[in-house]
Every structure is written in C-alpha cells, then in structure tokens.
Design an enzyme around this catalytic site. Structure first.
Site, PDB file in Angstrom:
ATOM      1  N   ASP A  32       5.392 -80.776 -40.108  1.00 48.36           N
ATOM      2  CA  ASP A  32       5.744 -80.767 -41.524  1.00 48.36           C
ATOM      3  C   ASP A  32       5.541 -79.344 -42.044  1.00 48.36           C
ATOM      4  OD1 ASP A  32       6.124 -83.339 -43.605  1.00 48.36           O
ATOM      5  OD2 ASP A  32       5.569 -81.457 -44.576  1.00 48.36           O
ATOM      6  N   VAL A  58      12.845 -86.333 -42.676  1.00 49.01           N
ATOM      7  CA  VAL A  58      12.551 -85.682 -43.955  1.00 49.01           C
ATOM      8  C   VAL A  58      13.240 -86.450 -45.080  1.00 49.01           C
ATOM      9  CG1 VAL A  58      12.226 -83.442 -42.841  1.00 49.01           C
ATOM     10  CG2 VAL A  58      14.472 -84.015 -43.786  1.00 49.01           C
ATOM     11  N   LYS A 101      18.440 -82.456 -45.055  1.00 51.28           N
ATOM     12  CA  LYS A 101      18.485 -82.908 -43.657  1.00 51.28           C
ATOM     13  C   LYS A 101      19.311 -81.945 -42.804  1.00 51.28           C
ATOM     14  CE  LYS A 101      17.632 -87.894 -44.081  1.00 51.28           C
ATOM     15  NZ  LYS A 101      16.464 -87.996 -43.196  1.00 51.28           N
ATOM     16  N   HIS A 141      17.571 -95.013 -36.813  1.00 52.76           N
ATOM     17  CA  HIS A 141      17.125 -95.538 -38.103  1.00 52.76           C
ATOM     18  C   HIS A 141      16.014 -96.569 -37.910  1.00 52.76           C
ATOM     19  CE1 HIS A 141      18.104 -98.157 -41.854  1.00 52.76           C
ATOM     20  NE2 HIS A 141      17.087 -97.348 -42.081  1.00 52.76           N
ATOM     21  N   ASN A 196      11.097 -99.830 -42.491  1.00 50.94           N
ATOM     22  CA  ASN A 196       9.756 -99.665 -43.038  1.00 50.94           C
ATOM     23  C   ASN A 196       9.112-101.022 -43.327  1.00 50.94           C
ATOM     24  OD1 ASN A 196       7.720 -97.943 -43.769  1.00 50.94           O
ATOM     25  ND2 ASN A 196       8.513 -97.461 -45.780  1.00 50.94           N
ATOM     26  N   ASN A 225      22.204-101.764 -43.734  1.00 54.13           N
ATOM     27  CA  ASN A 225      22.327-101.497 -45.170  1.00 54.13           C
ATOM     28  C   ASN A 225      23.724-101.806 -45.688  1.00 54.13           C
ATOM     29  OD1 ASN A 225      19.728-100.778 -45.937  1.00 54.13           O
ATOM     30  ND2 ASN A 225      19.967 -98.687 -45.211  1.00 54.13           N
TER      31      ASN A 225
END
Length: 716
Positions: A343, A400, A407, A450, A453, A500
């Site tokens: 990071d 990110v 990105k 992908h 979460n 999605n």
C-alpha cells in the site's frame, strides 16, 4: 479367490477369515449400482463357503467408501415412487445380508466412510478405524435422510440423542469422536489397521467379544424409556427446526423416522426409513441440493483441468491493504501461498495486517487453529510500502479503490515492477477488464479476479476473461483461486460481469415496488421468510453500502441503458442523496446500533419512510406472490441473457455463482434449477404478466422457443 468383480475382491486369509476388499477402478470407492450388485453377489459367495468363520471389510483405496454415487441420483429419483420403493428395499437386503451372516464381521475403516459407506460399516458387528478416518451421514445436506439403514442402526448403536445429532447435522466426525460415542470400537495407526481388525475378529471368534449380543441390539427396538423418548424427540425437534427452518425438511424428517421406528424391530423400522427416503427424494428441495452438489463437482472438475494449463503460483501480491486487501492476504497465506501486501500508506497496511490477525485470532478462539499456526500464517504476509518485495511474485491482485483512473494508473505502475511472466489481476466489481487492460503493455497476462466481501466467508471468485487474456492466464488464476480454497467461475467481460449484472435487475425490481408504494421492510420479510434469501433487498443494500450500490447501479445503467437506465429518482438515489449509506454510517433503509456482542442491530427508522413517502406517496400492501415475481423475474431473465450471450458458460456455473456469490437459497438450487422446477413455459407466462413494467421483465426469444418445445436448462 472366493469372488472377484471390477469393484470387489474376496479372498480367504489364515484361520478361515475372509477379506472383502472394496477396490473400484477409479480413484475412490462409491456405492453405485454396480458396487451394490457386486456386494450382493460377493455375500452370496461368502455364505456358500462353509469354511469361512469371520469376515473383515477393507478398502484398496485411500478412503473406505466416500458414499453413494450421487451422479446416479437425479435420473433415479425421476422415477415413480412405485419403482423407487422396491429399488431401495432390494438394496437394503444386501446390507441385511452382511448383518445376518452366521459368523462375526468387522470393518477396517481408512479415510472417508460417509453416507452409504458408513451405513455399510454399521451393518458389521464391529468397526475399527485408523487415524485418517472420517465418518458420518451427510444425506440431510442433500435434502435426504440415510436410506441404507442409517436411521435404524446408528440410534441402536450410539443412542438416540447422539444419532439425532449425527444425522440431522450431516457432519463428518473424526475417529476419536466416533469412538467416544461408540460408533466405532477402536482407533489404530494406519499401518496396524488390518492386523488390528483381524485380532479383534479373533477375539469375537474365541467368545471374548459377544458379537451376537451386539447384533441383536442393532436389530431390536430402541432401548429408550417412553418418557425419556418423548423428551429427547421433542427437544430435538425444537432445536433442529430453529436451525433448518421450514425450507429444509430432511432433518425434521430424520427425527420423525427415528421416533416412529423406535419401538420396531429391524424389518418394520427399515420400512419407515424407506418410505420417508423416497418421499424426500421426490421433493424439489432434494433435486435442488443434489443439483448443487453435482454443479460443485463440475466447477471443481473444470478448476482441476485448468490446473494442467496453469503456471505455478508459489507467491502472490495484493495491491491495496485495508479490509479487502487484508482479507485476500489472509486467505492466500492461510492456504499456503506467501503474499506481499503493498500500500502507499502505513495506516492502511496496519489495517490490513489487523484484519488478518483478527481473522486468525477468531480461528484460535473457535479451536480451529493454534498460536503457532497463526504465527506461521502471519509470517507468510509481507507488508510493504514499496515495490521491491513484489518484483518476483507470480500473481498480483490489484485491490485499490473502485475508480477506473486510479486502477489503470496502479496497474501500469505494477507492470513496470514485476517479472515479464507475472500475471496481473484486478479485484474490480464493475469496471470493464477490457478498459483496464488498455493501460498494460501485456494485456494477455491480465484478467479480473473478483472476490466477494467478506473474503474469508464468501466462497466464490469470478475470474473475468478480457478479450486479450490468454488461456494460461485464466487457467493460472483459476488454479490460484482454487488453491486459496475458493470456488472459481470463469465469466466473460461485460458491465457487472456475471454476479453484479444479475443482482442489479433484482434491485431494480425492488425499487419499482417501492416507487409503487410498497414497504421495504415488508419486501424484506417476504424475500427472507418465504423465498429464502439470507437478507432481503433493503437489508442487503445496507450491508453492501448504498454508496457502493449507487455507483454500481450507474455503471449498469450506462452498460445496459435500454433495460437498466432510469427515468427519475429511485429509492437507492433517495437514500444516497440523504447520505444514508447503510451499516457503514448506521443509517440506510434501516437504522443501526451495536448490540451487546458488538454486532450491528437493525431497527425500523421513521426517517426512511418519510423520505420515500415524500417521493412515492402513501404505503400500499402487496401480495407475497407479486413481491417475489417483481423482484425475481428481472434477475432470472438477466441470468438467462448471460447464458445466451456466453458471459457464463453453463447453467451449472451460473447457479453456483448465484448460490456462492449472492446467497441464492440453496434449497431452490439457483436460477436455472428454479426455472426448470417451475417449468419454463410457466415462467414465461408469469413474466408476460409483468412485461408492461419494462425491458427487464421481457423474456428472450430463445426462452419462448424452449418453453414451446417443453424444454429445460438441465438435462436429467
């Protein structure tokens, strides 16, 4: 050799003890029709040999018997009950033959003895397992109950309470736990298994062990006083219903079967089991859960095949720490692949390491890990502010902020700091992989990866193929996802990818209901309690984050303006404009506070109703069927479009994506299983009833054709 077939061999050992060895041609032993027929013939041959004084069952594989051959189930269960009942009765004759042999019997259990495999060993007088064994009856996870005598023999062996726990949960058990309750008689080292089994058998032959009393107990009524029985079964029903609920009938059926058969001897008790098994086998729930199992095998098979094309992934990196980066780092490191977490800010690295530490500490608290293992996993995570430790990794996961320019900049930068053959992936949820690939010199070594979460809980990973992604790149990322303990599905690039893309039409259906005056809490109740989602749409949006949903909705509207474009404000816009972002700031559709356990607690919030009422007017009541239809039809049609357009390869992978990525109710099996269960023609007729609501409700020509031909998406 007393008997030989492609699956079973029987030979006479010293002291007139026969050894029956399950040894199928494949990698594992299964109780398929061929094996049951062979077992029947082998037992006839054993019974006819008057020299035999004892029998030991063994396996020539690394596992004893992994269970029934589930690939045979759907075709078999499609038959009438009048055909199925004689089939299961005849199969049970075989297990009764084991139990009725005129001499003592023992099973030497190595590796898995599950389902029908465990029911096989229950038919012998004694059971001895090695330290690698796993034993259990997982049938309730498939919407069934044990069908080869498990509900009859196990309660008589280990007691009703223990048997109820084993059967209703469907869990497998380590040998030490099985020994403690009496399901097996000894645990030994693998190298001593057969010798120990034969030694125990000889003790039975010399009458030091009373094998006949053992056998008689398994065939007699359950030794349980009436009052104790009433209390046991009533308690079990209350506890199990709380967990299983109304949508999963198998665990409750198992309790009823054991209760009904408690006062019966073997023949009558088995008949109770047979009849209940057949009834469950014919339910939509069993078809759905068996379908999920088979779909999971298909997806795992594809991942295994991909492994042959993949480059080795011995090290990885994640760009962007925080909660998501920390979750990815934890998952990779805990499954044995060292990972660098990079990071640009130390607080983000601290947050990422904190997330990994928190997840590991939770494992220790539950008894699933140790401080030593935690230290080993944390040592597999290297936190850094610069690219030096990243230069030699095999795979990079960019995680990110979800912004195309950010990105693209990070991807171009990391490409300059890794080896030429490194694979770069993006953990984007909405941004086109083809668009991001434009920032790279080697787009063939790039694809989407992908994660959902929270990473440690959600089993799905979408691997997104861009137009330039090479087969080696895709195969390597699929293999890495599998190595991380995830279920990868490969999808082609489009707005929202697969999961999605089909989720937001569902949200659009929800928003349409609110615009017509529906109560969001009432919708949630219907979709959770009746349809079976873990969260209704309002609650799900709050958990995902309404700001996240608002952004993704805009991406979908731009990608599919004809169907997903909006004329005016919807409920998501209203919440977003009022800075009600959901759980993250304690206010969304619901208001949130922290309960005594530190978990978010949701409550109804008058402000939400005021905001929605100002835009959409007074609340109106809607029937449950209309709520389900108006939310689910858009999702279902969009899923079908993804299959027709080649975004997803098969109905099986689509359904696994929905179950593992969105929590689609497993007892419904996924969208394609749901349509097939309803009947394609019936679904088309239902969608046509709502077609006036817009493009999201209009079925495709291919669906109409399939309906006209009385077709289905799955072949039996």
């Amino acid at each position: 050799m007393i008997y030989q077939s492609p699956t079973i061999q029987v030979e006479l050992l010293e002291d007139n003890i026969a050894r029956l060895c399950f040894n199928a041609a494949g990698s594992v032993n299964k109780l398929d029709r061929e094996t049951i027929d062979s077992l029947n013939a082998a037992l006839d041959a054993i019974k006819q040999d008057t020299n035999i004084q004892g029998l030991v069952l063994t396996s020539g594989k690394g596992a004893f018997i992994v269970g029934a051959d589930i690939t045979e189930f759907l075709g078999l269960f499609a038959q009438e009950e009048s055909v199925l009942l004689p089939w299961i009765a005849e199969a049970n004759v075989v297990f009764n033959k084991i139990e009725d042999l005129p001499f003592p019997t023992i099973s030497a259990i190595n590796g898995f003895a599950l389902g029908g495999g465990f029911e096989t060993v229950l038919a012998t007088d004694f059971r001895i397992a090695d330290t690698t064994a796993k034993l259990g009856l997982p049938e309730t996870k498939l919407g069934l109950i044990p069908g080869f005598g498990g509900t009859v023999r196990l309660p008589r062996l280990i007691g009703a309470d223990n048997a109820l726990e084993w059967i209703t949960t469907g869990k497998d058990h380590k040998p030490e736990a099985a020994l403690k309750v009496g399901a097996i008689d000894a645990v030994v080292a693998p190298e001593n298994l057969e010798a120990s089994a034969i030694a125990m058998l000889k003790e039975a032959l010399s009458e030091k062990l009373d094998w006949q009393a053992r056998r008689a107990k398994k065939q007699a009524p359950l030794n349980l006083p009436k009052l104790e029985a009433m209390m046991s079964f009533a308690t079990a029903k209350g506890m199990v219903f709380k967990v299983a609920g109304k949508h999963y009938p198998a665990p409750m059926t198992a309790i009823s079967v054991i209760e009904q058969a408690a006062r019966s001897e073997r023949a009558d008790a088995l008949m109770v089991e047979h009849q209940a098994f057949i009834k469950l086998a014919k339910t939509d729930v069993a078809q759905a859960l068996i379908g999920i199992f088979l779909n999971d095998q298909l997806v795992k098979g594809k991942a295994k095949k991909a492994g042959k094309l993949a480059k080795n992934v011995d090290s990885a990196a994640v760009l962007g720490a925080g909660i998501m980066g920390g979750g990815i780092a934890y998952q990779s490191a805990s499954k044995g692949t060292p990972i660098v977490m990079k990071d640009i800010a130390q607080p983000a690295l601290d947050l990422g390491l904190g997330e990994a530490s928190k997840l590991l500490a939770a494992q220790i608290k539950r008894g699933r890990s140790t401080p030593e293992k935690m230290a080993k996993v944390l040592n597999n995570i290297t936190a850094t502010l610069d690219y030096a430790p990243v230069k030699d990794v095999d795979v990079v996961v960019e995680a990110v902020v979800e912004h195309p320019k950010v990105k693209s900049m990070v991807l171009a930068e990391v490409e300059q700091n890794v080896s030429d053959d490194a694979i770069i992936t993006s953990n984007t949820s909405t941004i086109s992989i083809n668009l991001l690939a434009k920032s790279l010199k080697k787009p063939e070594r790039f694809c989407g990866m992908h994660f959902f979460n929270p990473v440690h809980k959600m089993p799905l990973v979408e691997v997104i193929r861009g137009e330039n992604s090479s087969e080696e790149t895709i195969a390597s990322v699929v293999a890495y996802a599998s190595k991380m303990g995830k279920t990868p599905i490969v999808v082609n690039d489009c707005p929202g990818f697969f999961v999605n893309r089909v989720l937001f039409p569902y949200f659009a259906g929800f928003s349409g209901l609110l615009a017509d005056g529906a109560d969001f809490a009432a919708i949630d109740k219907v979709m959770e309690k009746q349809f079976g989602w873990p969260m209704g749409p309002a609650y799900l949006l709050d958990v995902v984050g309404i700001d996240t949903g608002h952004h993704a909705q805009a991406v979908m509207a731009e990608g599919f303006p004809d169907r997903m474009g909006k004329d005016g404000k919807d409920a998501i816009d209203i919440m977003f404009d009022s800075e009600r972002f959901g759980q993250k700031n304690n206010k969304g559709f619901y208001a949130y506070s922290v309960d005594r356990r530190g978990k978010p607690k949701k409550d109804l919030d008058p402000t939400s109703y005021e905001l929605l009422g100002a835009e959409f007017g007074d609340l109106k009541a809607f029937e449950s069927d209309e709520i389900i239809a108006r939310t689910m039809i858009p999702m279902i049609i969009e899923t079908v479009r993804c299959l027709e357009e080649g975004i997803i390869a098969t109905p099986a992978e689509a359904d696994m994506g929905l179950v593992f990525g969105l929590g689609f109710p497993p007892f419904r099996g996924g969208v394609f299983r749901y349509i097939d269960t309803m009947g394609v023609a019936n679904f088309v007729a239902l969608a046509d009833k709502y077609a006036h609501l817009g493009g999201l409700y209009q079925v495709t020509d291919a669906m109409r054709e399939l309906a006209a031909n009385n077709g289905s998406y799955y072949q039996a």
